[in-house]
Motif scaffolding. Structure first.
Motif, PDB file in Angstrom:
ATOM      1  N   PRO A   1      57.030   7.380  62.219  1.00 45.09           N
ATOM      2  CA  PRO A   1      55.833   7.526  61.382  1.00 45.09           C
ATOM      3  C   PRO A   1      54.925   8.676  61.789  1.00 45.09           C
ATOM      4  O   PRO A   1      54.394   9.391  60.936  1.00 45.09           O
TER       5      PRO A   1
ATOM      6  N   ASP B   1      57.549   3.210  68.112  1.00 45.68           N
ATOM      7  CA  ASP B   1      56.747   3.605  66.963  1.00 45.68           C
ATOM      8  C   ASP B   1      55.973   2.395  66.445  1.00 45.68           C
ATOM      9  O   ASP B   1      56.465   1.265  66.497  1.00 45.68           O
ATOM     10  N   TYR B   2      54.793   2.649  65.942  1.00 48.72           N
ATOM     11  CA  TYR B   2      54.056   1.564  65.305  1.00 48.72           C
ATOM     12  C   TYR B   2      53.369   2.074  64.055  1.00 48.72           C
ATOM     13  O   TYR B   2      53.073   3.263  63.912  1.00 48.72           O
ATOM     14  N   ILE B   3      53.137   1.148  63.126  1.00 50.10           N
ATOM     15  CA  ILE B   3      52.416   1.460  61.903  1.00 50.10           C
ATOM     16  C   ILE B   3      51.721   0.195  61.423  1.00 50.10           C
ATOM     17  O   ILE B   3      52.279  -0.911  61.502  1.00 50.10           O
TER      18      ILE B   3
ATOM     19  N   CYS C   1      49.201   5.164  62.671  1.00 48.95           N
ATOM     20  CA  CYS C   1      50.567   5.080  63.174  1.00 48.95           C
ATOM     21  C   CYS C   1      50.723   6.104  64.291  1.00 48.95           C
ATOM     22  O   CYS C   1      49.958   7.052  64.411  1.00 48.95           O
TER      23      CYS C   1
END
Length: 304
Positions: free
Chosen positions: A96, A166-168, A180
């Motif tokens: 992201p 990864d984060y969102i 993100c």
């Protein structure tokens, strides 16, 4: 033919065929073995040595060659081989945090090559990639849960991969690209730490496959003495990872947290044991991202 592919730093994943290591060997003469791909005047095989981490996978043709392996495997798995030109629509993804800056470049990397001819397992292939779509990882992996997440004001998707985590944020089923990021804190870092500690303390050379077996709670012969070290390192790794998310003002105790990616599957026990996540949900499918790419591509086509 629609083909979705997840170009992971550890493995390449596809919808119908088996994942394979994101590594290549190249030679000018045909090597031994059946799974050889010839492109141009070079021969390639999948290697058990990963390509070193690259933030930009378009710097050379290696990830394109890996894509040819994936396309050929998917054509065979779908019984879609035919003489002549096979038209391919390609769905791919990016972390992201890299998506905004790199998605146009990643699409261009696969586009405009015309008819690409190669041999795989001594069979000739001619493909034309006539459309490419790129989607954010993590969000794509949660695509199977989006209907559920539309009823939730706020959720967090965490994708633990090979080299990155990864984060969102998801707000009522929609990805919030303003919230993100991609942290270089994937399971490869954990492997390296465990291998180094075990080698220094016990003079044992662990492999990543043996570490995976221990983390998954599988039976391992002759490695009982290293299990406590592996478990302790994994718990510390998870604690640090979750603390890094909290430092970014991400809520882990009230909103649902959806964990995806191979690293999340490996570390499920340790995430649950940490006590730092009140409502963890796990998408226990290593192909979650790539299936999400395929789903999102079909949705986009049907909405035209």
């Amino acid at each position: 033919m629609l083909i979705a592919m997840d170009h992971g730093n550890k493995q390449c994943k596809l919808v119908r065929s088996e994942p394979f290591i994101s590594g290549l060997t190249e030679s000018e003469v045909r090597p031994f073995g059946p799974d050889v791909l010839k492109y141009g005047d070079k021969y390639y095989q999948i290697s058990d040595q990963r390509i070193p981490y690259r933030r930009d996978k378009t710097e050379d043709d290696r990830f394109f060659i890996l894509t040819l392996f994936g396309i050929a495997n998917e054509i065979e798995a779908s019984s879609a081989y035919a003489p002549g030109i096979i038209r391919v629509q390609l769905a791919v993804g990016l972390p992201p945090a890299h998506y905004g800056a790199q998605n146009a470049k990643f699409i261009q990397y696969f586009s405009g090559r015309g008819v690409v001819s190669f041999f795989y397992r001594d069979k000739p292939y001619s493909i034309l990639i006539d459309d490419v779509a790129c989607y954010p990882q993590s969000y794509a992996a949660a695509a199977s849960m989006l209907q559920t997440l539309t009823t939730v004001p706020l959720a967090l998707v965490v994708d633990i991969g090979g080299y990155t985590m990864d984060y969102i944020r998801i707000k009522k089923g929609r990805g919030d690209m303003a919230s993100c990021d991609s942290l270089e804190n994937g399971v490869i870092m954990l492997y390296n730490k465990i291998i180094s500690k075990v080698r220094a303390a016990q003079d044992i050379l662990l492999t990543e496959e043996e570490i995976d077996a221990i983390l998954l709670g599988q039976s391992v012969q002759g490695l009982q003495e290293v299990i406590p070290v592996v478990e302790r390192c994994a718990q510390e790794f998870v604690s640090d990872l979750l603390s890094a998310l909290r430092e970014r003002q991400l809520e882990l105790r009230t909103a649902p947290v959806v964990f995806v990616g191979g690293g999340s599957i490996l570390l499920k026990r340790h995430i649950e044991k940490s006590g730092k996540v009140a409502h963890p949900l796990f998408v226990e499918d290593i192909r979650a991202n790539v299936k999400g790419y395929e789903t999102l591509y079909r949705i986009a086509q049907n909405s035209r």
